[in-house]
Write an enzyme that holds these catalytic residues in place. Structure first.
Site, PDB file in Angstrom:
ATOM      1  CG  ASP A 356      62.987 -48.189   7.111  1.00 36.27           C
ATOM      2  OD1 ASP A 356      62.532 -49.330   6.889  1.00 36.27           O
ATOM      3  OD2 ASP A 356      64.036 -47.752   6.599  1.00 36.27           O
ATOM      4  CD  GLU A 357      60.963 -41.751   8.970  1.00 36.04           C
ATOM      5  OE1 GLU A 357      60.044 -41.040   8.511  1.00 36.04           O
ATOM      6  OE2 GLU A 357      62.143 -41.372   9.027  1.00 36.04           O
TER       7      GLU A 357
END
Length: 420
Positions: A356-357
């Site tokens: 997600d990052e």
């Protein structure tokens, strides 16, 4: 149908695996995946900081009734190797598969015309073959019998994409089945077998690519009967076979003369075409690889130098993860399996957070490690991790390969699509 829903349905992007429960905030994720309308209205994500209370999450994430797509699925009451006698299953090579996991082949098998057209090979196998692939084939002879005799004398045979050049590649209605033609149990999408040892051996030699749109980075060997390990051999096929023959000629006096003859032939052809016969220099590999992974050949992903965004290590060490895989394989009861899976769950969840990052390499490493476990109970997580990572890394061909491979994954020495 509302305009919002029509727009959602017509959106060509891939559907987010979390659906309406997506907790992800990263804009890159929302650019790559589509989400149902009204996704973010009035919703508080309980998983945005999932490990504020580790003990509770470790338990709830596995036993919650409302499991999400990245969670390890509940265990069946039957063990992995226990299969019922339902007529919806077929037995193949001492394994049983649901009907939709057995490829449908034409009743009357015919074969594609012999071709050296790289565009045809890419259409079938989703990757282009390098120049040394064709040069090696040309070196062996000008007839099928000469080629097969030359290799057979040193206990090798051509497989995979070579079958198109040999006139042995069947015509298939379902083109995705070419992606599993001679794909062994532990072959990740990056590894493509082109030669194997004759007979029932699972030892094979093939090209390893970091990206399906780029040339192979080395030629390697693997033996799926032993483990998932991939061993880089040389920069090209000439060097790989030459290195193989140096070892093979010591194994038996009956093949030593044949090995020497082929080695001389390879040496001349390699010299004429400018190919090195030296072993692959692993220092080159570790200079660019972000981690070795369980198969040992390493993975390469883009990493931004200043911010180091692109990859972070898994939350557990390799030794601990391997230990959990071993315990999971040897678990004697459902309760033992549930306990072990709950220990593994944080590794998966933290990897998803890393993706997600924008640390896409972490998702790729996790997926490869899960794939290398060979455990059926982890197949869903394997597909989920790898297809997501490949998609975000723009390696869509690899995503397609892993989807087909996991659906039809099986063990054995004869991985021809015709051997079903």
């Amino acid at each position: 149908m509302s305009l919002e829903w029509k727009k959602y349905i017509d959106d060509p992007r891939q559907v987010c695996k979390y659906g309406g429960k997506c907790y992800q905030k990263n804009p890159v994720h929302h650019q790559s995946f589509k989400h149902p309308p009204n996704l973010n209205k009035g919703r508080v994500s309980p998983r945005f900081q999932p490990y504020m209370r580790k003990q509770k999450v470790a338990h709830d994430s596995f036993h919650s009734k409302d499991k999400e797509a990245d969670m390890i699925p509940e265990q069946s009451k039957r063990k992995d190797d226990e299969v019922g006698s339902s007529t919806s299953e077929l037995k193949v090579d001492n394994e049983k598969f649901p009907k939709d996991h057995v490829p449908v082949l034409p009743e009357n098998i015919t074969f594609l015309d012999v071709s050296k057209d790289n565009s045809v090979l890419k259409d079938l196998f989703l990757v282009e073959m390098p120049t040394d692939f064709f040069k090696f084939y040309e070196m062996l002879g000008d007839s099928l019998s000469a080629i097969e005799k030359s290799l057979s004398s040193v206990n090798l045979e051509m497989i995979g994409p070579f079958d198109l050049l040999l006139g042995k590649l069947p015509k298939l209605d379902n083109k995705s089945l070419y992606l599993i033609h001679w794909r062994f149990f532990y072959d990740p999408p990056e590894f493509q077998a082109v030669l194997k040892r004759k007979g029932k051996s699972e030892f094979h030699i093939g090209y390893y690519r970091d990206n399906p749109d780029q040339q192979p980075v080395f030629v390697a060997s693997s033996d799926s009967a032993k483990d998932c390990h991939i061993t880089p051999i040389s920069d090209n096929l000439f060097g790989a076979v030459y290195q193989y023959l140096q070892k093979e000629k010591k194994s038996s006096p009956f093949v030593s003369i044949a090995c020497e003859k082929l080695m001389e032939k390879i040496k001349k052809a390699a010299s004429d075409n400018g190919y090195s016969l030296e072993e692959y220099n692993m220092k080159k590999r570790w200079a660019v690889a972000v981690t070795k992974t369980f198969h040992g050949a390493g993975i390469v992903v883009p990493v931004e130098k200043k911010t180091q965004v692109g990859y972070r290590h898994l939350v557990e060490k390799d030794g601990k993860i391997k230990q959990l895989f071993t315990q999971l394989e040897n678990a004697q009861s459902d309760s033992d399996r549930d306990r072990i899976l709950s220990e593994l769950q944080p590794v998966i969840t933290y990897a998803n957070i890393a993706v997600d990052e924008c640390d896409f390499g972490t998702g790729l490493e996790l997926g490869i490690d899960l794939f290398c476990s060979g455990l059926k109970v982890l197949e869903g997580n394997t597909v989920c991790s790898l297809t997501s990572a490949y998609s975000l890394l723009k390696r869509d061909a690899f995503a397609k390969i892993i989807e087909v491979h996991m659906k039809y994954r099986r063990r054995g020495s004869n991985m021809s699509i015709l051997n079903w």
